[in-house]
Design a protein around this motif. Structure first.
Motif, PDB file in Angstrom:
ATOM      1  N   ASN A 144      13.672   5.411  20.791  1.00  9.89           N
ATOM      2  CA  ASN A 144      13.782   4.279  21.729  1.00  9.89           C
ATOM      3  C   ASN A 144      14.472   3.084  21.091  1.00  9.89           C
ATOM      4  O   ASN A 144      15.244   2.379  21.747  1.00  9.89           O
ATOM      5  N   ARG A 145      14.199   2.854  19.810  1.00  8.45           N
ATOM      6  CA  ARG A 145      14.769   1.701  19.106  1.00  8.45           C
ATOM      7  C   ARG A 145      16.267   1.888  18.849  1.00  8.45           C
ATOM      8  O   ARG A 145      17.071   0.991  19.084  1.00  8.45           O
ATOM      9  N   LEU A 146      16.630   3.071  18.379  1.00  8.96           N
ATOM     10  CA  LEU A 146      18.011   3.318  17.956  1.00  8.96           C
ATOM     11  C   LEU A 146      18.921   3.768  19.092  1.00  8.96           C
ATOM     12  O   LEU A 146      20.129   3.570  19.044  1.00  8.96           O
ATOM     13  N   LEU A 147      18.317   4.393  20.102  1.00  8.24           N
ATOM     14  CA  LEU A 147      19.116   5.036  21.153  1.00  8.24           C
ATOM     15  C   LEU A 147      18.433   4.840  22.512  1.00  8.24           C
ATOM     16  O   LEU A 147      17.832   5.766  23.048  1.00  8.24           O
ATOM     17  N   PRO A 148      18.513   3.637  23.070  1.00  7.35           N
ATOM     18  CA  PRO A 148      17.836   3.366  24.348  1.00  7.35           C
ATOM     19  C   PRO A 148      18.274   4.304  25.475  1.00  7.35           C
ATOM     20  O   PRO A 148      17.527   4.520  26.433  1.00  7.35           O
ATOM     21  N   ILE A 152      13.626  11.258  26.328  1.00  8.26           N
ATOM     22  CA  ILE A 152      12.472  11.876  25.664  1.00  8.26           C
ATOM     23  C   ILE A 152      11.652  12.559  26.746  1.00  8.26           C
ATOM     24  O   ILE A 152      11.312  11.937  27.764  1.00  8.26           O
ATOM     25  N   ILE A 153      11.359  13.835  26.537  1.00  3.75           N
ATOM     26  CA  ILE A 153      10.531  14.579  27.500  1.00  3.75           C
ATOM     27  C   ILE A 153       9.226  14.960  26.823  1.00  3.75           C
ATOM     28  O   ILE A 153       9.203  15.751  25.886  1.00  3.75           O
ATOM     29  N   ARG A 154       8.131  14.375  27.302  1.00  3.60           N
ATOM     30  CA  ARG A 154       6.805  14.776  26.832  1.00  3.60           C
ATOM     31  C   ARG A 154       6.349  15.986  27.635  1.00  3.60           C
ATOM     32  O   ARG A 154       6.468  16.005  28.866  1.00  3.60           O
ATOM     33  N   GLY A 211      18.603   7.372  30.648  1.00  8.26           N
ATOM     34  CA  GLY A 211      17.738   7.376  29.471  1.00  8.26           C
ATOM     35  C   GLY A 211      16.319   6.949  29.787  1.00  8.26           C
ATOM     36  O   GLY A 211      16.051   6.307  30.806  1.00  8.26           O
ATOM     37  N   GLY A 212      15.401   7.306  28.891  1.00 11.36           N
ATOM     38  CA  GLY A 212      14.004   6.909  29.057  1.00 11.36           C
ATOM     39  C   GLY A 212      13.052   8.053  28.723  1.00 11.36           C
ATOM     40  O   GLY A 212      13.473   9.149  28.333  1.00 11.36           O
ATOM     41  N   ILE A 213      11.769   7.757  28.880  1.00 12.18           N
ATOM     42  CA  ILE A 213      10.724   8.769  28.654  1.00 12.18           C
ATOM     43  C   ILE A 213      10.395   9.434  29.987  1.00 12.18           C
ATOM     44  O   ILE A 213      10.293   8.757  31.017  1.00 12.18           O
ATOM     45  N   TYR A 214      10.229  10.753  29.941  1.00 12.97           N
ATOM     46  CA  TYR A 214       9.866  11.534  31.126  1.00 12.97           C
ATOM     47  C   TYR A 214       8.741  12.496  30.770  1.00 12.97           C
ATOM     48  O   TYR A 214       8.584  12.880  29.609  1.00 12.97           O
ATOM     49  N   HIS A 215       7.986  12.877  31.780  1.00  9.20           N
ATOM     50  CA  HIS A 215       6.926  13.878  31.595  1.00  9.20           C
ATOM     51  C   HIS A 215       7.288  15.166  32.321  1.00  9.20           C
ATOM     52  O   HIS A 215       7.799  15.130  33.439  1.00  9.20           O
ATOM     53  N   TYR A 216       7.020  16.289  31.661  1.00  5.42           N
ATOM     54  CA  TYR A 216       7.257  17.591  32.289  1.00  5.42           C
ATOM     55  C   TYR A 216       6.174  18.580  31.855  1.00  5.42           C
ATOM     56  O   TYR A 216       6.012  18.857  30.668  1.00  5.42           O
ATOM     57  N   ILE A 266      10.441  12.354  36.558  1.00  6.31           N
ATOM     58  CA  ILE A 266      11.479  13.363  36.286  1.00  6.31           C
ATOM     59  C   ILE A 266      11.903  14.060  37.579  1.00  6.31           C
ATOM     60  O   ILE A 266      13.087  14.383  37.766  1.00  6.31           O
ATOM     61  N   LYS A 267      10.952  14.262  38.495  1.00  7.88           N
ATOM     62  CA  LYS A 267      11.283  14.920  39.778  1.00  7.88           C
ATOM     63  C   LYS A 267      12.201  14.035  40.616  1.00  7.88           C
ATOM     64  O   LYS A 267      13.195  14.514  41.180  1.00  7.88           O
ATOM     65  N   ASN A 268      11.890  12.755  40.665  1.00  6.32           N
ATOM     66  CA  ASN A 268      12.679  11.837  41.489  1.00  6.32           C
ATOM     67  C   ASN A 268      14.043  11.526  40.874  1.00  6.32           C
ATOM     68  O   ASN A 268      15.053  11.461  41.574  1.00  6.32           O
ATOM     69  N   THR A 269      14.075  11.339  39.553  1.00 10.25           N
ATOM     70  CA  THR A 269      15.325  10.923  38.891  1.00 10.25           C
ATOM     71  C   THR A 269      16.360  12.039  38.894  1.00 10.25           C
ATOM     72  O   THR A 269      17.542  11.806  39.158  1.00 10.25           O
ATOM     73  N   PHE A 270      15.908  13.261  38.587  1.00 10.25           N
ATOM     74  CA  PHE A 270      16.861  14.371  38.412  1.00 10.25           C
ATOM     75  C   PHE A 270      16.749  15.452  39.495  1.00 10.25           C
ATOM     76  O   PHE A 270      17.376  16.501  39.384  1.00 10.25           O
ATOM     77  N   GLU A 271      15.954  15.172  40.535  1.00  5.65           N
ATOM     78  CA  GLU A 271      15.776  16.120  41.644  1.00  5.65           C
ATOM     79  C   GLU A 271      15.368  17.503  41.138  1.00  5.65           C
ATOM     80  O   GLU A 271      15.942  18.532  41.526  1.00  5.65           O
TER      81      GLU A 271
END
Length: 290
Positions: A144-148, A152-154, A211-216, A266-271
């Motif tokens: 997150n710091r170096l590459l906003p 990231i997929i948890r 970019g950002g954190i997503y859950h899957y 993740i469902k809404n952003t990337f369908e």
């Protein structure tokens, strides 16, 4: 960036469960040139080698699936887990920032403390209970710091037809024994690595990079006990499965009691359509039996 018209994709941890499923998913996709690196080709514990190795491939995308994932062993090998999960991720993110490379990095539900009773979204407070979770969270923070613009997929409770995992262990124990005990007070959702690999492919193949954190994880929820009972029932085995509490099965690393992931973002952003966990489990067991 690569000079050819094909986009190049580099995958770390290529011999892990997700790495092998990614190899299957990308195998016939002619629009990508893929490089799958294992721990010999890209030793994540040798931090000074990461930039030079990545420079040899100059990928457009990196899928960082490699990690130190031995949760209990990490308690006695914290420095090695720190190198692989945190410092290597830091170096990969730095490389991506310098070279305008897109990054998808895999993280874990073990960044949470398990005190919630509602599905955890990407803004839920993190508080890891073990070394594995701590080092993965530090890896997230470095990215997150170096590459906003990194993704990231948890994910949680990953299994596959490849490698060692809960489903394959249960398959063996349920067929060998008359009775087994399985923890019933840890709640989450299983993730079929093939489904996750397909979701990652869909993100890279789309024009919707965000970019950002997503859950899957797969849809629905389960305890490990319910997971085991479902495996038994699909396989039509007769073994008795007994529910026990976490305190009856002590482990070196503490696990979160509740780590069900909210997948709305993740469902809404990337369908992305996410299968229900029981249907994915059935598919995986069918593949293994075939």
């Amino acid at each position: 960036m690569s000079p050819s018209s094909k986009k190049t994709v580099l995958v770390t941890g290529s011999t892990g469960q997700l790495g092998l499923e990614l190899q299957d998913v990308f195998r016939n996709q002619v629009q990508f040139e893929c490089f799958f690196l294992d721990r010999k080709q890209l030793p994540l514990d040798q931090i000074n080698l990461i930039h030079p190795v990545l420079d040899m491939y100059q990928p457009d995308y990196i899928i960082h699936a490699g990690a130190y994932t031995a949760v209990d062993l990490a308690e006695s090998e914290p420095l090695l887990a720190e190198k692989i999960n945190h410092l290597a991720s830091d170096q990969i993110a730095e490389y991506c920032a310098i070279n305008d490379t897109k990054l998808i990095a895999i993280s874990t539900d073990y960044v949470f403390n398990g005190q919630s009773s509602l599905p955890l979204d990407e803004d839920s407070a993190t508080e890891p209970l073990n070394v594995y979770g701590e080092t993965k969270l530090k890896g997230e923070q470095a990215i997150n710091r170096l590459l906003p613009d990194g993704i990231i997929i948890r994910t949680s409770w990953v299994y596959s037809k490849y490698g060692k995992n809960f489903v394959k262990t249960m398959q063996r124990l349920l067929s060998e024994r008359d009775q087994i005990q399985v923890i019933s007070d840890q709640i989450g959702s299983p993730t079929y690595a093939k489904d996750l690999a397909e979701a990652i492919f869909q993100i890279i193949d789309s024009d919707k990079w965000q970019g950002g954190i997503y859950h899957y994880s797969n849809e629905g929820q389960a305890s490990w006990y319910e997971f085991a009972v479902t495996i038994r029932d699909i396989l039509n085995l007769q073994c008795q499965v007994l529910a026990i509490g976490s305190e009856e099965y002590p482990t070196a690393a503490q696990r979160p009691k509740y780590s069900l992931l909210d997948k709305t973002k993740i469902k809404n952003t990337f369908e992305i359509n996410i299968p229900e966990w029981k249907s994915s489990l059935q598919k995986m067991l069918n593949e293994v039996s075939n």
